[in-house]
Design a protein around this motif. Sequence first.
Motif, PDB file in Angstrom:
ATOM      1  N   THR A 158       0.712  18.102   0.622  1.00 14.57           N
ATOM      2  CA  THR A 158       1.546  18.833  -0.354  1.00 14.57           C
ATOM      3  C   THR A 158       2.545  18.272  -1.183  1.00 14.57           C
ATOM      4  O   THR A 158       3.363  17.626  -0.306  1.00 14.57           O
ATOM      5  CB  THR A 158       1.856  20.006   0.317  1.00 14.57           C
ATOM      6  N   GLY A 182       7.330  13.966   4.251  1.00 21.05           N
ATOM      7  CA  GLY A 182       7.235  12.606   4.578  1.00 21.05           C
ATOM      8  C   GLY A 182       7.020  12.051   3.258  1.00 21.05           C
ATOM      9  O   GLY A 182       7.513  11.030   2.669  1.00 21.05           O
ATOM     10  N   ALA A 183       5.751  12.218   2.578  1.00 17.25           N
ATOM     11  CA  ALA A 183       5.591  11.335   1.433  1.00 17.25           C
ATOM     12  C   ALA A 183       6.363  11.640   0.327  1.00 17.25           C
ATOM     13  O   ALA A 183       6.689  10.853  -0.572  1.00 17.25           O
ATOM     14  CB  ALA A 183       3.914  11.730   1.027  1.00 17.25           C
ATOM     15  N   CYS A 184       6.897  12.936   0.200  1.00 19.51           N
ATOM     16  CA  CYS A 184       7.731  13.259  -0.972  1.00 19.51           C
ATOM     17  C   CYS A 184       9.138  12.423  -0.859  1.00 19.51           C
ATOM     18  O   CYS A 184       9.713  11.899  -1.659  1.00 19.51           O
ATOM     19  CB  CYS A 184       8.154  14.845  -0.617  1.00 19.51           C
ATOM     20  N   ASP A 242       7.834   6.070   5.724  1.00 19.29           N
ATOM     21  CA  ASP A 242       7.649   6.137   7.105  1.00 19.29           C
ATOM     22  C   ASP A 242       8.411   4.792   7.650  1.00 19.29           C
ATOM     23  O   ASP A 242       8.480   5.161   9.018  1.00 19.29           O
ATOM     24  CB  ASP A 242       6.053   6.406   7.527  1.00 19.29           C
ATOM     25  N   ARG A 298      -5.042  13.039  -1.258  1.00 20.81           N
ATOM     26  CA  ARG A 298      -4.397  11.896  -1.262  1.00 20.81           C
ATOM     27  C   ARG A 298      -5.084  10.648  -1.899  1.00 20.81           C
ATOM     28  O   ARG A 298      -4.321   9.948  -2.508  1.00 20.81           O
ATOM     29  CB  ARG A 298      -4.394  11.417   0.363  1.00 20.81           C
ATOM     30  N   GLY A 357       2.847  -3.420   1.955  1.00 16.27           N
ATOM     31  CA  GLY A 357       2.414  -1.857   2.435  1.00 16.27           C
ATOM     32  C   GLY A 357       1.994  -1.238   1.366  1.00 16.27           C
ATOM     33  O   GLY A 357       2.721  -1.008   0.307  1.00 16.27           O
ATOM     34  N   CYS A 415       1.373  -6.350  -0.989  1.00 12.58           N
ATOM     35  CA  CYS A 415       0.517  -6.981   0.256  1.00 12.58           C
ATOM     36  C   CYS A 415      -0.118  -5.753   0.996  1.00 12.58           C
ATOM     37  O   CYS A 415       0.782  -5.126   1.738  1.00 12.58           O
ATOM     38  CB  CYS A 415       1.302  -7.991   1.033  1.00 12.58           C
ATOM     39  N   GLU A 416      -1.256  -5.564   1.161  1.00 14.63           N
ATOM     40  CA  GLU A 416      -1.953  -4.372   1.743  1.00 14.63           C
ATOM     41  C   GLU A 416      -2.952  -5.088   2.889  1.00 14.63           C
ATOM     42  O   GLU A 416      -3.826  -5.712   2.561  1.00 14.63           O
ATOM     43  CB  GLU A 416      -2.409  -3.496   0.705  1.00 14.63           C
ATOM     44  N   ARG A 417      -2.594  -4.542   4.101  1.00 10.09           N
ATOM     45  CA  ARG A 417      -3.384  -5.243   5.256  1.00 10.09           C
ATOM     46  C   ARG A 417      -4.820  -4.828   5.107  1.00 10.09           C
ATOM     47  O   ARG A 417      -5.869  -5.626   5.229  1.00 10.09           O
ATOM     48  CB  ARG A 417      -2.964  -4.777   6.524  1.00 10.09           C
ATOM     49  N   VAL A 466       0.955  -8.898   6.324  1.00 11.28           N
ATOM     50  CA  VAL A 466       2.236  -9.436   6.590  1.00 11.28           C
ATOM     51  C   VAL A 466       2.598  -9.782   7.877  1.00 11.28           C
ATOM     52  O   VAL A 466       2.592  -8.941   8.648  1.00 11.28           O
ATOM     53  CB  VAL A 466       3.482  -8.700   5.847  1.00 11.28           C
ATOM     54  N   ILE A 472       1.213   5.304  -0.260  1.00  9.00           N
ATOM     55  CA  ILE A 472       1.688   5.842  -1.159  1.00  9.00           C
ATOM     56  C   ILE A 472       3.326   5.552  -1.681  1.00  9.00           C
ATOM     57  O   ILE A 472       3.681   5.238  -2.720  1.00  9.00           O
ATOM     58  CB  ILE A 472       2.185   7.513  -1.024  1.00  9.00           C
ATOM     59  N   GLY A 473       4.223   5.211  -0.439  1.00 14.01           N
ATOM     60  CA  GLY A 473       5.422   4.690  -0.750  1.00 14.01           C
ATOM     61  C   GLY A 473       5.272   3.567  -1.201  1.00 14.01           C
ATOM     62  O   GLY A 473       6.083   3.250  -2.126  1.00 14.01           O
ATOM     63  N   GLY A 482       6.502  19.368   5.495  1.00 18.80           N
ATOM     64  CA  GLY A 482       5.584  18.434   4.413  1.00 18.80           C
ATOM     65  C   GLY A 482       6.391  17.606   3.355  1.00 18.80           C
ATOM     66  O   GLY A 482       6.334  17.694   2.102  1.00 18.80           O
TER      67      GLY A 482
HETATM   68  C1  LIG Z   1      -0.748  15.702   9.754  1.00 10.47           C
HETATM   69  C2  LIG Z   1       0.097  15.129   8.507  1.00 10.47           C
HETATM   70  C3  LIG Z   1       0.211  15.793   7.442  1.00 10.47           C
HETATM   71  C4  LIG Z   1       1.077  15.409   6.521  1.00 10.47           C
HETATM   72  N1  LIG Z   1       1.396  16.235   5.461  1.00 10.47           N
HETATM   73  C5  LIG Z   1       2.303  15.927   4.391  1.00 10.47           C
HETATM   74  C6  LIG Z   1       2.489  16.698   3.254  1.00 10.47           C
HETATM   75  O1  LIG Z   1       1.859  17.588   3.275  1.00 10.47           O
HETATM   76  N2  LIG Z   1       3.229  16.268   2.434  1.00 10.47           N
HETATM   77  C7  LIG Z   1       4.206  15.137   2.435  1.00 10.47           C
HETATM   78  O2  LIG Z   1       4.983  14.839   1.588  1.00 10.47           O
HETATM   79  N3  LIG Z   1       3.681  14.283   3.645  1.00 10.47           N
HETATM   80  C8  LIG Z   1       3.120  14.437   4.602  1.00 10.47           C
HETATM   81  N4  LIG Z   1       2.610  13.833   5.744  1.00 10.47           N
HETATM   82  C9  LIG Z   1       3.567  12.629   5.800  1.00 10.47           C
HETATM   83  C10 LIG Z   1       2.877  11.291   5.124  1.00 10.47           C
HETATM   84  O3  LIG Z   1       1.630  11.195   5.097  1.00 10.47           O
HETATM   85  C11 LIG Z   1       3.538  10.066   5.184  1.00 10.47           C
HETATM   86  O4  LIG Z   1       4.962  10.317   5.043  1.00 10.47           O
HETATM   87  C12 LIG Z   1       3.432   9.162   4.109  1.00 10.47           C
HETATM   88  O5  LIG Z   1       1.926   8.786   3.753  1.00 10.47           O
HETATM   89  C13 LIG Z   1       4.111   7.758   4.243  1.00 10.47           C
HETATM   90  O6  LIG Z   1       3.586   6.907   3.317  1.00 10.47           O
HETATM   91  P1  LIG Z   1       3.991   5.128   3.286  1.00 10.47           P
HETATM   92  O7  LIG Z   1       3.575   4.735   2.221  1.00 10.47           O
HETATM   93  O8  LIG Z   1       5.643   5.223   3.816  1.00 10.47           O
HETATM   94  O9  LIG Z   1       3.125   4.866   4.659  1.00 10.47           O
HETATM   95  P2  LIG Z   1       1.620   4.892   5.057  1.00 10.47           P
HETATM   96  O10 LIG Z   1       1.071   5.796   4.245  1.00 10.47           O
HETATM   97  O11 LIG Z   1       1.493   4.751   6.485  1.00 10.47           O
HETATM   98  O12 LIG Z   1       1.538   3.256   4.307  1.00 10.47           O
HETATM   99  C14 LIG Z   1       1.652   2.281   4.806  1.00 10.47           C
HETATM  100  C15 LIG Z   1       0.530   1.076   4.539  1.00 10.47           C
HETATM  101  O13 LIG Z   1       1.351  -0.064   4.891  1.00 10.47           O
HETATM  102  C16 LIG Z   1      -0.107  -0.898   5.300  1.00 10.47           C
HETATM  103  N5  LIG Z   1       0.288  -1.978   6.566  1.00 10.47           N
HETATM  104  C17 LIG Z   1       0.954  -1.614   7.603  1.00 10.47           C
HETATM  105  N6  LIG Z   1       1.280  -2.679   8.153  1.00 10.47           N
HETATM  106  C18 LIG Z   1       1.154  -3.719   7.416  1.00 10.47           C
HETATM  107  C19 LIG Z   1       1.199  -5.246   7.206  1.00 10.47           C
HETATM  108  N7  LIG Z   1       1.983  -5.919   8.484  1.00 10.47           N
HETATM  109  N8  LIG Z   1       0.847  -6.094   6.242  1.00 10.47           N
HETATM  110  C20 LIG Z   1       0.447  -5.185   5.384  1.00 10.47           C
HETATM  111  N9  LIG Z   1       0.224  -3.893   4.994  1.00 10.47           N
HETATM  112  C21 LIG Z   1       0.412  -3.233   6.186  1.00 10.47           C
HETATM  113  C22 LIG Z   1      -1.048   0.075   5.951  1.00 10.47           C
HETATM  114  O14 LIG Z   1      -2.385  -0.307   5.856  1.00 10.47           O
HETATM  115  C23 LIG Z   1      -0.884   1.420   4.866  1.00 10.47           C
HETATM  116  O15 LIG Z   1      -1.650   1.232   3.832  1.00 10.47           O
HETATM  117  C24 LIG Z   1       1.762  14.171   6.537  1.00 10.47           C
HETATM  118  C25 LIG Z   1       1.691  13.614   8.023  1.00 10.47           C
HETATM  119  C26 LIG Z   1       1.060  13.795   8.839  1.00 10.47           C
HETATM  120  C27 LIG Z   1       0.658  12.896  10.056  1.00 10.47           C
END
Ligand SMILES: Cc1cc2nc3c(=O)[nH]c(=O)nc-3n(C[C@H](O)[C@H](O)[C@H](O)COP(=O)(O)OP(=O)(O)OC[C@H]3O[C@@H](n4cnc5c(N)ncnc54)[C@H](O)[C@@H]3O)c2cc1C
Length: 390
Positions: free
Chosen positions: A46, A297-299, A285, A105, A10, A32-34, A127, A13-14, A295
């Motif tokens: 934020t 989740g990404a933090c 996530d 973002r 994935g 590995c990004e899908r 993956v 951001i995480g 706000g």
């Molecule tokens: C309306 C809304 C507002 C938000 N506002 C905020 C905010 O202000 N501040 C904050 O901190 N958070 C906020 N969040 C939360 C935040 O968006 C998420 O917590 C954060 O983006 C999670 O990041 P991640 O990298 O864990 O997951 P994701 O961003 O979901 O990234 C996962 C990645 O994995 C890839 N992937 C998935 N399956 C596979 C696979 N099998 N093989 C390879 N790649 C794969 C996907 O394509 C994606 O690129 C908000 C969420 C929402 C819904």
Amino acid sequence: MGGPHAVVVGGGIGGLAAALALHRGGWRVTVCERAAEPREVGAGLTLMANALRGLDALGLGPAVRRDGHAETPGGIRTSTGRWLSRVDGAQMTRLLGTTALGVHRTTLHRLLREALPPGALHTSTEVLDVVTGPADAEVRYRRDGAPQTLRADLVVGADGLNSAVRARLWPQSPPPAYAGSTAWRAAIEWPAPLPAAISWGPGAEFGMVPLGDGQVYWYGAVNAPPGGHAADELVAVREHFGGWHDPIPALLAATPPGAVLRNDILHLATPLPSYVRGRVALLGDAAHAMTPNLGQGACQAIEDAVVLGAVCAGGADGVPAALAAYDRQRRPRSQAIARAAHRTGRYGQQLRNPLAVAARDTLLRLTPARAALRGMARYADWQPPIAGQG
Ligand SMILES: Cc1cc2nc3c(=O)[nH]c(=O)nc-3n(C[C@H](O)[C@H](O)[C@H](O)COP(=O)(O)OP(=O)(O)OC[C@H]3O[C@@H](n4cnc5c(N)ncnc54)[C@H](O)[C@@H]3O)c2cc1C
């Protein structure tokens, strides 16, 4: 190419933050990004003080502060615009040492990508499975239609809300649950100054966040059955928020219809008993999808990444102990924040009963500014660990 090898599943951001943290600790990283395009969808974000400190630890603090927008004074209002609670950015900075930041973002994603070594990010790479043993792990993926495998000393499952890694290695974990609200969001051109503020009406919330560079991010969330769609989502947003206080109607009028994203809000309602299995760690996530009401989740994903990088600085041999430390440091905090976010949603955006709304609003108005600020700062007050600390 030597050094311990980590595969990050994935490139959100995480995942990118984790890859960067591991790379800085001497790991060879493969992300590995899908998706075919390396980009982060979803308008603005934020970043609270905790995320900014995490990005400082990854060497990205100055670039993010340069390209984002330090939050202006703001707070919480009613749908008519009456202030219930105000937050002063300068006071927040005094309390936490840094303010919150609004950032697009795409900007944050680009900065993380650019900080990785060339060739680390593999797009169009889905993956399919992860197998973990005591000494190493194997990642099975599909690229250009062909199944392939990668060996890794460590696998990071950063594949988001509907994580395939979690489904594969945590089969008892229930899938994400609908939290009862749907949200629209957009980033638009808006050169005028604006407070970073949220407004609450019965069962609805509208938020606005300046992003810098003449852009503003807005979002609107309402209680709704899951799976809803409108022929024109901007029309649907206007139906809910078009009669709210200024400048909300003007923000919606300045929004191109194609800029509006809509997502039902889902979360991991049943907390995982561990973020670690063998040589695999879940992050972001995938580990703790939470409602967006704080706000955080990404933090939290950024905090996860920084801690993972710090505990894994000892290399491949120390992975089991490092992951145990990661789970110990990250699970209680991130799950507590997920619970708090859900609670905040129930007493904030989702509250409908007029008496309960009136009581909440009165309580907020009577809360001294310093106490309100301390409440907001509670989850943002976090310090990155020193590398190698377990
Ligand atoms: C309306 C809304 C507002 C938000 N506002 C905020 C905010 O202000 N501040 C904050 O901190 N958070 C906020 N969040 C939360 C935040 O968006 C998420 O917590 C954060 O983006 C999670 O990041 P991640 O990298 O864990 O997951 P994701 O961003 O979901 O990234 C996962 C990645 O994995 C890839 N992937 C998935 N399956 C596979 C696979 N099998 N093989 C390879 N790649 C794969 C996907 O394509 C994606 O690129 C908000 C969420 C929402 C819904």
